[in-house]
Design a protein around this motif. Structure first.
Motif, PDB file in Angstrom:
ATOM      1  N   SER C  33       0.698  -1.313   0.060  1.00 21.45           N
ATOM      2  CA  SER C  33       0.055   0.108   0.019  1.00 21.45           C
ATOM      3  C   SER C  33       0.788   1.255  -0.032  1.00 21.45           C
ATOM      4  O   SER C  33       1.752   1.274   0.935  1.00 21.45           O
ATOM      5  CB  SER C  33      -1.086   0.029   1.108  1.00 21.45           C
ATOM      6  OG  SER C  33      -1.382   1.234   1.543  1.00 21.45           O
ATOM      7  N   ILE C  34       0.499   2.201  -0.954  1.00 23.72           N
ATOM      8  CA  ILE C  34       1.337   3.554  -1.022  1.00 23.72           C
ATOM      9  C   ILE C  34       0.218   4.452  -1.243  1.00 23.72           C
ATOM     10  O   ILE C  34      -0.699   4.545  -2.181  1.00 23.72           O
ATOM     11  CB  ILE C  34       2.153   3.753  -2.535  1.00 23.72           C
ATOM     12  CG1 ILE C  34       3.284   2.466  -2.194  1.00 23.72           C
ATOM     13  CG2 ILE C  34       2.827   4.843  -2.320  1.00 23.72           C
ATOM     14  CD1 ILE C  34       4.016   2.261  -3.582  1.00 23.72           C
ATOM     15  N   ARG C  35       0.179   5.361  -0.229  1.00 21.77           N
ATOM     16  CA  ARG C  35      -0.989   6.266  -0.309  1.00 21.77           C
ATOM     17  C   ARG C  35      -0.341   7.770  -0.222  1.00 21.77           C
ATOM     18  O   ARG C  35       0.468   7.924   0.749  1.00 21.77           O
ATOM     19  CB  ARG C  35      -2.008   6.121   0.866  1.00 21.77           C
ATOM     20  CG  ARG C  35      -2.819   5.122   0.781  1.00 21.77           C
ATOM     21  CD  ARG C  35      -4.267   5.053   1.608  1.00 21.77           C
ATOM     22  NE  ARG C  35      -3.766   4.525   3.068  1.00 21.77           N
ATOM     23  CZ  ARG C  35      -3.757   5.433   4.169  1.00 21.77           C
ATOM     24  NH1 ARG C  35      -4.242   6.598   4.131  1.00 21.77           N
ATOM     25  NH2 ARG C  35      -3.354   4.741   5.101  1.00 21.77           N
ATOM     26  N   TYR C  39      -4.494   9.432  -0.523  1.00 20.67           N
ATOM     27  CA  TYR C  39      -5.044   8.781  -1.391  1.00 20.67           C
ATOM     28  C   TYR C  39      -4.044   7.555  -1.954  1.00 20.67           C
ATOM     29  O   TYR C  39      -3.113   7.662  -2.157  1.00 20.67           O
ATOM     30  CB  TYR C  39      -5.122   9.482  -2.725  1.00 20.67           C
ATOM     31  CG  TYR C  39      -6.137  10.853  -2.530  1.00 20.67           C
ATOM     32  CD1 TYR C  39      -7.439  10.603  -2.727  1.00 20.67           C
ATOM     33  CD2 TYR C  39      -5.497  12.098  -2.468  1.00 20.67           C
ATOM     34  CE1 TYR C  39      -8.322  11.830  -2.532  1.00 20.67           C
ATOM     35  CE2 TYR C  39      -6.407  13.197  -2.201  1.00 20.67           C
ATOM     36  CZ  TYR C  39      -7.881  12.938  -2.046  1.00 20.67           C
ATOM     37  OH  TYR C  39      -8.536  14.057  -2.309  1.00 20.67           O
ATOM     38  N   ILE C  41      -2.200   5.276  -4.234  1.00 17.87           N
ATOM     39  CA  ILE C  41      -1.477   5.723  -5.507  1.00 17.87           C
ATOM     40  C   ILE C  41      -2.255   5.194  -6.792  1.00 17.87           C
ATOM     41  O   ILE C  41      -2.094   5.858  -7.758  1.00 17.87           O
ATOM     42  CB  ILE C  41      -0.082   4.954  -5.528  1.00 17.87           C
ATOM     43  CG1 ILE C  41       0.816   5.741  -6.705  1.00 17.87           C
ATOM     44  CG2 ILE C  41       0.081   3.595  -5.475  1.00 17.87           C
ATOM     45  CD1 ILE C  41       1.034   7.406  -6.715  1.00 17.87           C
ATOM     46  N   GLU C  42      -2.648   4.020  -6.612  1.00 17.56           N
ATOM     47  CA  GLU C  42      -3.351   3.317  -7.940  1.00 17.56           C
ATOM     48  C   GLU C  42      -4.674   3.996  -8.299  1.00 17.56           C
ATOM     49  O   GLU C  42      -5.270   3.833  -9.128  1.00 17.56           O
ATOM     50  CB  GLU C  42      -3.675   1.802  -7.527  1.00 17.56           C
ATOM     51  CG  GLU C  42      -4.559   1.560  -6.351  1.00 17.56           C
ATOM     52  CD  GLU C  42      -3.921   1.226  -5.316  1.00 17.56           C
ATOM     53  OE1 GLU C  42      -2.872   1.919  -4.984  1.00 17.56           O
ATOM     54  OE2 GLU C  42      -4.402   0.554  -4.263  1.00 17.56           O
ATOM     55  N   GLU C  43      -5.394   4.554  -7.149  1.00 25.48           N
ATOM     56  CA  GLU C  43      -6.167   5.748  -7.387  1.00 25.48           C
ATOM     57  C   GLU C  43      -6.214   6.967  -8.329  1.00 25.48           C
ATOM     58  O   GLU C  43      -6.866   7.429  -8.878  1.00 25.48           O
ATOM     59  CB  GLU C  43      -7.292   6.098  -6.257  1.00 25.48           C
ATOM     60  CG  GLU C  43      -8.263   4.829  -6.091  1.00 25.48           C
ATOM     61  CD  GLU C  43      -9.166   5.660  -4.868  1.00 25.48           C
ATOM     62  OE1 GLU C  43      -9.445   5.027  -3.688  1.00 25.48           O
ATOM     63  OE2 GLU C  43      -9.721   6.659  -5.113  1.00 25.48           O
ATOM     64  N   LEU C  44      -4.878   7.288  -7.958  1.00 26.83           N
ATOM     65  CA  LEU C  44      -4.461   8.740  -8.642  1.00 26.83           C
ATOM     66  C   LEU C  44      -3.850   8.259 -10.332  1.00 26.83           C
ATOM     67  O   LEU C  44      -4.158   9.265 -11.038  1.00 26.83           O
ATOM     68  CB  LEU C  44      -3.244   9.375  -7.942  1.00 26.83           C
ATOM     69  CG  LEU C  44      -3.763   9.567  -6.271  1.00 26.83           C
ATOM     70  CD1 LEU C  44      -2.402  10.194  -5.480  1.00 26.83           C
ATOM     71  CD2 LEU C  44      -4.838  10.628  -6.471  1.00 26.83           C
ATOM     72  N   ILE C  45      -3.072   7.277 -10.230  1.00 25.95           N
ATOM     73  CA  ILE C  45      -2.380   6.802 -11.598  1.00 25.95           C
ATOM     74  C   ILE C  45      -3.615   6.690 -12.499  1.00 25.95           C
ATOM     75  O   ILE C  45      -4.384   6.064 -12.430  1.00 25.95           O
ATOM     76  CB  ILE C  45      -1.512   5.646 -11.456  1.00 25.95           C
ATOM     77  CG1 ILE C  45      -0.735   5.623 -10.534  1.00 25.95           C
ATOM     78  CG2 ILE C  45      -1.102   5.253 -13.033  1.00 25.95           C
ATOM     79  CD1 ILE C  45       0.293   4.389 -10.191  1.00 25.95           C
ATOM     80  N   GLY C  46      -3.620   7.736 -13.612  1.00 22.15           N
ATOM     81  CA  GLY C  46      -4.433   7.518 -14.867  1.00 22.15           C
ATOM     82  C   GLY C  46      -5.683   8.229 -14.734  1.00 22.15           C
ATOM     83  O   GLY C  46      -6.442   8.241 -15.502  1.00 22.15           O
ATOM     84  N   ARG C  47      -5.546   9.086 -13.440  1.00 20.38           N
ATOM     85  CA  ARG C  47      -6.945   9.829 -13.099  1.00 20.38           C
ATOM     86  C   ARG C  47      -6.571  11.332 -12.861  1.00 20.38           C
ATOM     87  O   ARG C  47      -7.501  12.032 -13.217  1.00 20.38           O
ATOM     88  CB  ARG C  47      -7.634   9.202 -11.926  1.00 20.38           C
ATOM     89  CG  ARG C  47      -8.261   7.899 -12.349  1.00 20.38           C
ATOM     90  CD  ARG C  47      -9.588   7.628 -11.441  1.00 20.38           C
ATOM     91  NE  ARG C  47     -10.101   6.239 -11.688  1.00 20.38           N
ATOM     92  CZ  ARG C  47      -9.632   5.267 -11.221  1.00 20.38           C
ATOM     93  NH1 ARG C  47      -8.652   5.429 -10.180  1.00 20.38           N
ATOM     94  NH2 ARG C  47     -10.249   4.104 -11.506  1.00 20.38           N
TER      95      ARG C  47
END
Lengths: 288, 288, 288, 288
Positions: C33-35, C39, C41-47
């Protein structure tokens, strides 16, 4: 809180690991006590020279007076070669950008890399190859030829430590080799690497048909090799030496002033050879 | 081609400007000749010490033997204070990231800035303020009190050069001051700055109600001031000295190995105190 | 083993202190997990866009799309100004010394200091002074005059963000201000700092008797101030932008090749103005 | 005055050489005009995104919107991995030594060298080797096995881009690969390097008997390879990305304060394993 995979280590063991994270044989510090390589600092100050301290820090033992003198000569020899050297001009440019001396020195020392600062190290590695062949009783000329051939196969045609694009002979090299010869006569050094360096010079002259005289890197490489330094410290010692010139030029520029000084006067244009004027409208592939 | 506003300058004049872009009094280089401050480099190599060369490069003239000895003592004293110092740990960390010695030294020397490397320079500036008051015949104690008050008003309560978070007394300072006292007895230095340094120490003790002993920065500031260096070179000389420790630790780390070594073992977590988990969906202000 | 004065702390307490040594609100990392700022990080990448990520990292919250667009325009505008800029030429010179891209970028970014990289920050601080006067209901012209006077008293006559030694008008500034005007019309920014910037320009023109047009630093300072960044981040954002040019030039130089390339062709001499030839024998003060 | 061997060149020719000393296709600057790769800067500002500008600067042409989106995702993904990373802790330590943001960033970016910042570049080179084998119609599994064997023979057993000492799976990689898969379905990228990356992962799992999941370097290497960047720019793009985290941490540390912050609390000792106390008197080899 961020955590590691390993969560069950006892605090005392954790602490031990933390202590061992930074392990050194160089300096031991306790309240009121600073010992370098075992010697109390107050015993060293005023009793050993700066080059002796450099040697002690890098190698763990003190040099003899004669070893220290040769090291000192090499350190004196390489301090500066003027603002055409990237390290020196970068130091001066940095000052005009607002940097204090530490910052100017950092940007400059950083560029003493493989090509600008690593020639001495590479030359020491070449000498070491030849020396190993001598240990196997190869004659020096064929040992040198073989080592040069191997060097070129791995690194290309430029032999570090020989030739200079500016000096027909490098006055520093002549003087440094003379000091090595003196030390050899007195029995303080073996002289093997002086022989090796001169043999490289003569083999190169024969191979090229013109003299490629030993330069400052080739000559300091002789001294550092005679003194038993490993090749990477050839670079380290060059940095300590050249730092003096870098500092001197940074300080001179500080006194001269000047703001955001680039490499050449702004009135001399640089050479743009790229795309002529074009427009985004012609660019179909963007979504803008 | 990029051009300047000024387009009508003759080529010869343009060239002259280009030459003058880099103006120096330090080094003159011609084919086969390298002169530092007027001396041929081959006359200096093997004849002057490394500290004498440092002095010549920075100040334009050679020091006396006695001046050089004091400078040498100061350079020897400050080479290292262990891996808790950011400069030293950064040097070691850099090596584990793949940097050669020049790069490790650059990242480390860069941080010898106002706080980590500038205390000696600031202390010299403080001493100089007191010295100017002595020139106006103020008594030393009131001159010191006034200079300290002015210093605090401008820079805050920390007086550079005094006190140490680790050493109750700093063995380096005691030794360095003793060397200055010896040189004063022999008439080689004036001793004014030794008096000033000791007076600062005693005034601070009275003001604080506890001893804030002179540290390495305060003691080297005495020496560099006695020798006539301007304050910014106090930083420069400290950098030349500490570079030795930075190099020694970089080299030791090179031999130890290790990859991407951070400041603490990964098993010791760092302290995250920020936002708890949240989601983009909750964020109304973005257009995503 | 080196030890601290304080020897009696329990291991668990010691460990807690070690964890707290590195405290951050920026990133929380656990296995898998990297926040960032809460957030994943996987929610931020590409968004989110790269400028939105920059904003989130520096300020803790995400910007609106409109804020992000203005930030993006400013980041695009300052990427490069050619090899006469010390940052760019240093990057290129470093490559010819053997440095990889990281080293070349480091030496170059280092010089984006007060003078070469700090003009935007200083200009933001000036604008902030004027803005504070507006908050106290001073009219904008007198607020600007007073702030300029105070600035000059503290820092000297050069007003950062205005005038250019090369461009009569800076095309970047005109375009950036037009974008701020658009955003103001749409209500996305207040426009206060655009007014302030233009008022500084007109006051300077009146005071100097000639136009000192707003340059890239003055214009990006308007945008960063409108967006609520504190002045030091004006320097930080400029560095992120200029890093692109520094990288592009380092990469172009890598492809061009070249070894130990100084600031000017070696055929153009530098200007030596120091001591003429002299000899050690004339130097009575050394002991050599 | 220092002079070159070559003394007879005409001033106009000399000037031409000076201009050509700095040759670039990147930026053309004339008074009032700044063109990047042929485009007027004012046409780019506000019209292209920051990642598009990065692409244009590095490669000479603008990317498509879809290419730019993938690049943007990769740039967002690698900004930070916390203060255990040397780059991040160095940035924070530098601030506590007095450095402004540019200096802190320089010391930190410098360490993004072969080991800490070069894994992506090395992974791209590995992928390129496999891709060349595919061009020669080798099946992907045997191509991968052969390329891994060659890589290990040259560089050792660590395969860059796979495995993580902290994360069992790296959430960034999973997300980045999913974005590549989407782009492949839409025909925007070829997908060859996604296949290659996954094949490396599965071959490594079979060879090691445990999963070495693709990490951030392996995943961004897929994207940068799909987009046609040469391997060294993998390092360059990682630096642009990580610079954001380096800046954010430098700025957070600036706000936290702290002076001369070393790697660990001073109360945790480091581990001295060198010489026990000894004295100069025992040292026969010095002349002191």
């Amino acid at each position: 809180m961020a955590r590691d995979k390993n969560e069950k280590v006892e605090p005392a063991e954790q602490l031990k690991r933390a202590s061992e994270w930074w392990t050194t044989k160089i300096v031991d510090i306790k309240p009121g006590s600073i010992r370098m390589r075992g010697y109390a600092i107050e015993e060293l100050i005023g009793r050993i020279s700066f080059p002796q301290m450099i040697w002690l820090m890098l190698r763990g033992e003190l040099p003899t007076a004669e070893q220290s003198s040769l090291l000192e000569a090499a350190l004196v020899s390489a301090v500066d070669h003027g603002p055409h050297a990237p390290s020196i001009s970068i130091s001066r440019m940095a000052v005009t950008c607002g940097l204090p001396l530490n910052g100017a020195m950092a940007s400059a020392i950083n560029v003493l890399d493989d090509i600008h600062g690593g020639a001495g190290e590479q030359c020491m590695a070449l000498y070491a190859q030849i020396s190993q062949r001598l240990d196997r009783d190869e004659p020096i000329v064929s040992a040198t030829e073989a080592a040069l051939e191997a060097f070129r196969a791995e690194f290309g045609k430029i032999i570090p430590g020989f030739g200079h694009r500016f000096h027909p002979t490098d006055p520093r090299s002549v003087r440094l080799l003379a000091l090595v010869d003196d030390a050899r006569k007195s029995g303080f050094v073996d002289g093997r690497f002086a022989d090796i360096g001169r043999c490289v010079e003569s083999v190169l002259e024969r191979q090229k048909g013109k003299k490629l005289p030993m330069n400052i890197d080739g000559a300091t490489a002789v001294i550092y090799s005679e003194l038993g330094f490993p090749p990477p410290l050839g670079r380290g010692l060059f940095i300590l030496s050249r730092s003096v010139g870098i500092l001197a030029h940074a300080w001179e520029q500080t006194q001269q002033g000047g703001r955001i000084k680039g490499p050449m006067p702004p009135s001399i244009p640089y050479n743009y050879t790229g795309e002529p004027e074009r427009h985004l409208a012609l660019q179909k592939t963007t979504d803008q």
